[in-house]
Write a protein that holds these residues in place. Structure first.
Motif: not given
Length: 386
Positions: A214-221, A223-230, A256-260
């Motif tokens: 789900e962590l895919y998109g522009d640079v805002a993703i 910050d979301r990853a930092e909030r939602e991941l350990p 940005f695609d953290l599952a690529d």
């Protein structure tokens, strides 16, 4: 039917061959302008050298044969990158940063996609000797400049970092087999199977691994990853590296695609892929692969990218073959006619000498004719085909 080629192999006819060669020259000139030196590794070498650090995927794509001289198993290269790592680590053996480039055919046992050719022309650039994000910046910028210069600019460049998944897998204590299974499911974006595979993983790692697609998109993703991941140091460092890339390249169409995790067994840092509308897969891929030269005597920081020049030639704007000048056959090498033909060719014109009894080539829109006043001079006239 002896004229038929094996499946997924094809001749390059004049129009395609001219396009590929034009792009090859432009790309290598561009690389040279950035300080990248051309190397030409052999088509065949010892199998263990070709497969160093590459993982199972490249093993399956490599043709094997026995060397009649040594009895050792050889491979026909399916990827030039390991060969260039060998050249940097063992043959050049230079200190500091080394920039190398290449363009040549590789051979695959199976096509990479349903429409792919099994003999791609791999064009690439590799940078050795610098572990910082600055090297990743240079490589991504060079990729974008290459695609733009060759007439097929990237419409999207996806960037990821294998350190995100690696940090979560390590923290979760996954066995190698389980990590490999999850990796495959993430690459395939198979979310139902991913949920089943993660069922026995303890929290918070289970939720974090399920969050990655789900962590895919522009640079805002980021910050979301930092909030939602350990909060893991390695994961935070990976996200910081991606933020630096984003801030340094506002002019590029980054996402940005953290599952690529393409090439996870090979890459160990920033990874990236360029895309264009109308083309199903990535038109170019790259990333960091530190330590690939360890098997050759030196573990060096490394990053780079490659693409299939034949595929890119189909995406780039086509270039018409140059029109030509038809000339009588110059039998005497020192004649005024021969001198006129030589001068035209030296000036960049295509001159096709008509062999006796043969019609003018269809590419000819002009002809070389002798002046009617008997002066012995030769002039160019337009061919009227009406």
């Amino acid at each position: 039917m002896n004229w038929l080629l094996p499946d997924y192999l094809a001749d390059a006819l004049p129009q395609e061959a001219a396009q590929v060669e034009r792009l090859r020259r432009r790309a290598l000139d561009l690389f040279a302008g950035h300080g990248y030196e051309l190397v030409m590794p052999p088509l065949v070498e010892h199998l263990d050298s070709l497969l160093t650090g590459s993982g199972q995927d490249l093993t399956l794509r490599t043709f094997k044969l026995v060397d009649q001289l040594s009895g050792r198993t050889l491979g026909v290269r399916a990827d030039i990158t390991p060969q260039v790592a060998r050249i940097d680590a063992h043959l050049l053996n230079r200190d500091g940063v080394v920039r190398l480039c290449y363009c040549d055919s590789v051979l695959h046992t199976l096509p990479a996609a349903q429409s792919a050719n099994r003999e791609p022309i791999q064009l690439g650039a590799e940078l050795y000797g610098h572990a910082g994000v600055e090297a990743d910046l240079e490589t991504i910028r060079l990729l974008a400049a290459t695609l733009a210069d060759l007439g097929a600019p990237a419409e999207r460049i996806d960037i990821g970092h294998v350190g995100v998944f690696a940090a979560l897998a390590d923290a979760a204590g996954l066995a190698d087999a389980d990590e490999a299974a999850l990796l495959q499911l993430l690459q395939q974006k198979d979310l139902p199977s991913l949920r089943c595979a993660c069922a026995d993983i303890a929290e918070p790692w289970r939720s974090a691994l399920l969050r990655l697609p789900e962590l895919y998109g522009d640079v805002a993703i980021l910050d979301r990853a930092e909030r939602e991941l350990p909060a893991l140091p390695a994961l935070a460092a990976a996200l910081d590296a991606l933020r630096r890339l984003s801030a340094a390249m506002p002019e590029l169409p980054l996402s940005f695609d953290l599952a690529d995790l393409h090439g996870y067994n090979y890459h160990n840092g920033v990874v990236f892929a360029a895309y264009r509308r109308g083309y199903a897969g990535a038109i170019a891929r790259g990333g960091r692969y530190d330590g690939a030269g360890a098997a050759f005597g030196r573990a060096r920081p490394a990053t780079g990218f490659s693409l299939d020049l034949r595929e890119l030639a189909r995406l780039a704007a086509p270039t018409a073959l140059p029109m030509a000048v038809a000339a009588p056959f110059a039998e005497a090498s020192g004649s005024a006619l021969a001198q006129a033909i030589t001068a035209l060719r030296a000036a960049g014109a295509v001159v096709i000498e008509q062999l006796p009894g043969s019609p003018a080539d269809s590419r000819c829109d002009r002809r070389l004719s002798e002046r009617a006043d008997g002066s012995g001079q030769w002039i160019i006239e337009t061919i009227n085909r009406d």
